[in-house]
Design an enzyme around this catalytic site. Structure first.
Site, short mmCIF file in Angstrom:
data_model
loop_
_atom_site.label_atom_id
_atom_site.label_comp_id
_atom_site.label_asym_id
_atom_site.label_seq_id
_atom_site.Cartn_x
_atom_site.Cartn_y
_atom_site.Cartn_z
N GLN A 27 9.98 -39.75 -39.43
CA GLN A 27 9.29 -38.46 -39.56
C GLN A 27 9.22 -37.97 -41.01
O GLN A 27 8.26 -37.32 -41.40
CB GLN A 27 10.02 -37.40 -38.69
N TYR A 54 17.79 -46.23 -34.65
CA TYR A 54 17.02 -45.17 -35.29
C TYR A 54 15.94 -45.78 -36.20
O TYR A 54 16.25 -46.48 -37.17
CB TYR A 54 17.93 -44.22 -36.11
N TRP A 207 26.08 -34.14 -30.46
CA TRP A 207 24.69 -34.26 -30.93
C TRP A 207 23.76 -33.19 -30.36
O TRP A 207 24.06 -32.59 -29.34
CB TRP A 207 24.14 -35.65 -30.72
N PRO A 209 22.96 -30.08 -31.45
CA PRO A 209 23.56 -28.75 -31.26
C PRO A 209 22.50 -27.65 -31.10
O PRO A 209 22.79 -26.60 -30.53
CB PRO A 209 24.37 -28.54 -32.55
N LYS A 218 12.09 -21.61 -32.08
CA LYS A 218 10.77 -21.98 -32.62
C LYS A 218 9.77 -22.35 -31.53
O LYS A 218 8.58 -22.40 -31.78
CB LYS A 218 10.92 -23.11 -33.65
N GLY A 287 20.84 -31.96 -37.59
CA GLY A 287 19.65 -32.75 -37.90
C GLY A 287 18.68 -31.83 -38.62
O GLY A 287 18.71 -30.61 -38.41
N SER A 289 14.50 -31.78 -40.60
CA SER A 289 13.32 -32.48 -41.13
C SER A 289 12.98 -31.96 -42.52
O SER A 289 12.05 -32.45 -43.15
CB SER A 289 12.13 -32.33 -40.18
N1 LIG Z 1 24.43 -40.43 -29.66
C1 LIG Z 1 23.22 -40.09 -29.27
O1 LIG Z 1 22.72 -40.54 -28.22
C2 LIG Z 1 22.44 -39.12 -30.11
C3 LIG Z 1 21.24 -38.57 -29.62
C4 LIG Z 1 20.56 -37.67 -30.43
C5 LIG Z 1 21.06 -37.34 -31.68
N2 LIG Z 1 22.22 -37.91 -32.13
C6 LIG Z 1 22.77 -37.59 -33.47
O2 LIG Z 1 22.88 -36.19 -33.64
C7 LIG Z 1 22.14 -35.79 -34.79
C8 LIG Z 1 21.66 -34.37 -34.61
O3 LIG Z 1 20.83 -34.27 -33.46
P1 LIG Z 1 19.46 -33.49 -33.54
O4 LIG Z 1 18.67 -33.95 -34.72
O5 LIG Z 1 18.83 -33.56 -32.20
O6 LIG Z 1 20.01 -32.00 -33.84
P2 LIG Z 1 19.37 -30.58 -33.55
O7 LIG Z 1 20.03 -29.67 -34.53
O8 LIG Z 1 19.48 -30.23 -32.12
O9 LIG Z 1 17.82 -30.75 -33.89
C9 LIG Z 1 17.41 -30.95 -35.21
C10 LIG Z 1 15.92 -30.65 -35.33
O10 LIG Z 1 15.64 -29.28 -35.02
C11 LIG Z 1 14.75 -28.72 -35.96
N3 LIG Z 1 15.50 -27.75 -36.77
C12 LIG Z 1 16.79 -27.85 -37.20
N4 LIG Z 1 17.16 -26.75 -37.88
C13 LIG Z 1 16.09 -25.93 -37.89
C14 LIG Z 1 15.88 -24.64 -38.45
N5 LIG Z 1 16.84 -24.00 -39.11
N6 LIG Z 1 14.66 -24.07 -38.27
C15 LIG Z 1 13.69 -24.71 -37.57
N7 LIG Z 1 13.83 -25.94 -37.03
C16 LIG Z 1 15.03 -26.55 -37.18
C17 LIG Z 1 14.24 -29.89 -36.81
O11 LIG Z 1 13.14 -30.55 -36.16
P3 LIG Z 1 11.59 -30.27 -36.53
O12 LIG Z 1 11.51 -29.64 -37.87
O13 LIG Z 1 10.98 -31.63 -36.49
O14 LIG Z 1 11.07 -29.42 -35.44
C18 LIG Z 1 15.44 -30.82 -36.77
O15 LIG Z 1 15.13 -32.16 -37.08
C19 LIG Z 1 21.06 -36.87 -34.92
O16 LIG Z 1 20.51 -36.95 -36.20
C20 LIG Z 1 21.85 -38.10 -34.57
O17 LIG Z 1 22.64 -38.52 -35.68
C21 LIG Z 1 22.91 -38.78 -31.36
#
Ligand SMILES: NC(=O)c1ccc[n+]([C@@H]2O[C@H](COP(=O)([O-])OP(=O)(O)OC[C@H]3O[C@@H](n4cnc5c(N)ncnc54)[C@H](OP(=O)(O)O)[C@@H]3O)[C@@H](O)[C@H]2O)c1
Length: 320
Positions: A27, A54, A207, A209, A218, A287, A289
């Site tokens: 992305q 990934y 993961w 959160p 959003k 996570g 972007s």
């Molecule tokens: N073990 C597993 O099966 C598994 C599965 C999933 C993830 N993970 C791990 O957990 C990590 C975190 O998970 P996640 O990326 O799903 O976390 P998340 O915090 O739930 O989602 C992150 C996404 O939310 C959006 N975001 C985050 N902060 C924001 C803000 N302040 N304002 C607006 N949008 C916001 C962004 O996406 P957009 O900007 O694209 O909308 C961002 O990429 C992953 O990178 C990975 O390392 C593990």
């Protein structure tokens, strides 16, 4: 930034960590990935999460290049990979001894490191005996290629089986599990695993959160352009906020948003601090972007004092 023990191990992980899923090698541009990693590291984050699957390995290549470019001392960070989905052929996936060994070597190459601090079995593999997986992980530990191993999205029962096998045969038991945990997804961590924290000293690297961004609010009034839920490969996420169930979910998110503003913080801060409030959570993997999102999310740490027992109770009332 504060640091917590990874379960009963001696390893200290930052309470917020940073992961590469969806974003790195896919992305976002490599420059954005670099900005995020640098911001994370400079803010005290010491754990970076990755997986062979990934972006089909590209996320690890991008992260490895950043480690190299930054020249950070290897003792200052913890890096993970996960094994399960390596390729399409029968021996390129799963948790057989063959795939675990080959996937580990491939991850070490892509990440350009001599060892992985954490190595996760990304999902359970019902077609491989757990004993074979525990033995392969134990061998990698003895070879110095990984330091700790764990599971992701395993059942409490399978984790116990791995642990008991390790104890019976003098092998290395799993140290940590990586489950989804957020305000919309709590049962596994709070109910199914309840006895494992004391019994086996299980650590948690949790993961999503923010439930992929849903807990920022959003998606309350539709799906913004360029957001995660517009990605065609993630239609299951889009489905999770559609229909009657989805509406109920968004209704709760809106109520949480109101509570957050009454409390004096943003919804994303409230959602992240709620995860940290669980003492069994070793680290909350963020996570992002964009670096601005990561900066915003890290700001939650300044509001820890606002997460009082009263606020937690109000959250529970909304989530009932
Ligand atoms: N073990 C597993 O099966 C598994 C599965 C999933 C993830 N993970 C791990 O957990 C990590 C975190 O998970 P996640 O990326 O799903 O976390 P998340 O915090 O739930 O989602 C992150 C996404 O939310 C959006 N975001 C985050 N902060 C924001 C803000 N302040 N304002 C607006 N949008 C916001 C962004 O996406 P957009 O900007 O694209 O909308 C961002 O990429 C992953 O990178 C990975 O390392 C593990």
């Amino acid at each position: 930034m504060e640091y917590r023990r990874l379960g009963s191990s001696g390893l200290k992980v930052s309470e917020f960590s940073f992961g590469a899923w969806v974003t790195f090698g896919s992305q976002i541009e490599d420059k954005t990935a670099t900005d995020c990693m640098k911001l994370a590291y400079d803010s005290g984050i010491n754990f970076f999460d990755n997986a062979e699957v990934y972006a089909n390995g590209r996320a690890e290549t991008v992260m490895g290049n950043i480690f190299k470019k930054m020249g950070w001392d290897r003792t200052t960070y913890v890096v993970s990979s996960k094994v399960f989905w390596g390729g399409k052929l029968p021996n390129q996936r799963g948790l057989s001894r063959k795939h675990i060994m080959e996937a580990c070597h491939a991850a070490l190459n892509r990440l350009q490191v001599d060892y992985l601090d954490l190595y996760f079995c990304h999902r359970p593999d019902r077609k491989t005996p757990i004993e074979e997986t525990v033995r392969a992980m134990t061998d990698l530990v003895h070879q110095g290629k990984i330091l700790y191993w764990g599971t992701s999205e395993w059942s409490g029962e399978s984790i116990m089986e791995a642990y008991n096998l390790a104890r019976r045969y003098n092998l290395v038991p799993p140290t940590m599990e990586q489950p989804q945990y957020n305000l919309l997804h709590r049962d596994k961590v709070e109910i199914e695993f309840a006895s494992l924290y004391k019994e086996v000293g299980l650590g948690l690297t949790i993961w999503s959160p923010l439930a992929s961004g849903i807990l920022t609010g959003k998606y309350n009034n539709g799906i913004p352009k360029d957001s995660r839920l517009t990605q065609p490969s993630l239609s299951w996420l889009k489905d999770s906020i559609s229909g009657e169930e989805g509406e109920k979910k968004l209704d709760k998110v809106k109520k949480l948003g109101q509570l957050a503003s009454e409390t004096g913080m943003s919804l994303n801060h409230l959602a992240l601090l709620w995860c940290l409030n669980n003492i069994n959570v070793s680290t909350v993997i963020l996570g992002a972007s964009k670096a601005s999102q990561l900066k915003d999310n890290l700001g939650a740490l300044e509001h820890k004092k606002l997460m009082t027992g009263e606020v937690i109770q109000k959250i529970n009332e909304i989530m009932q």
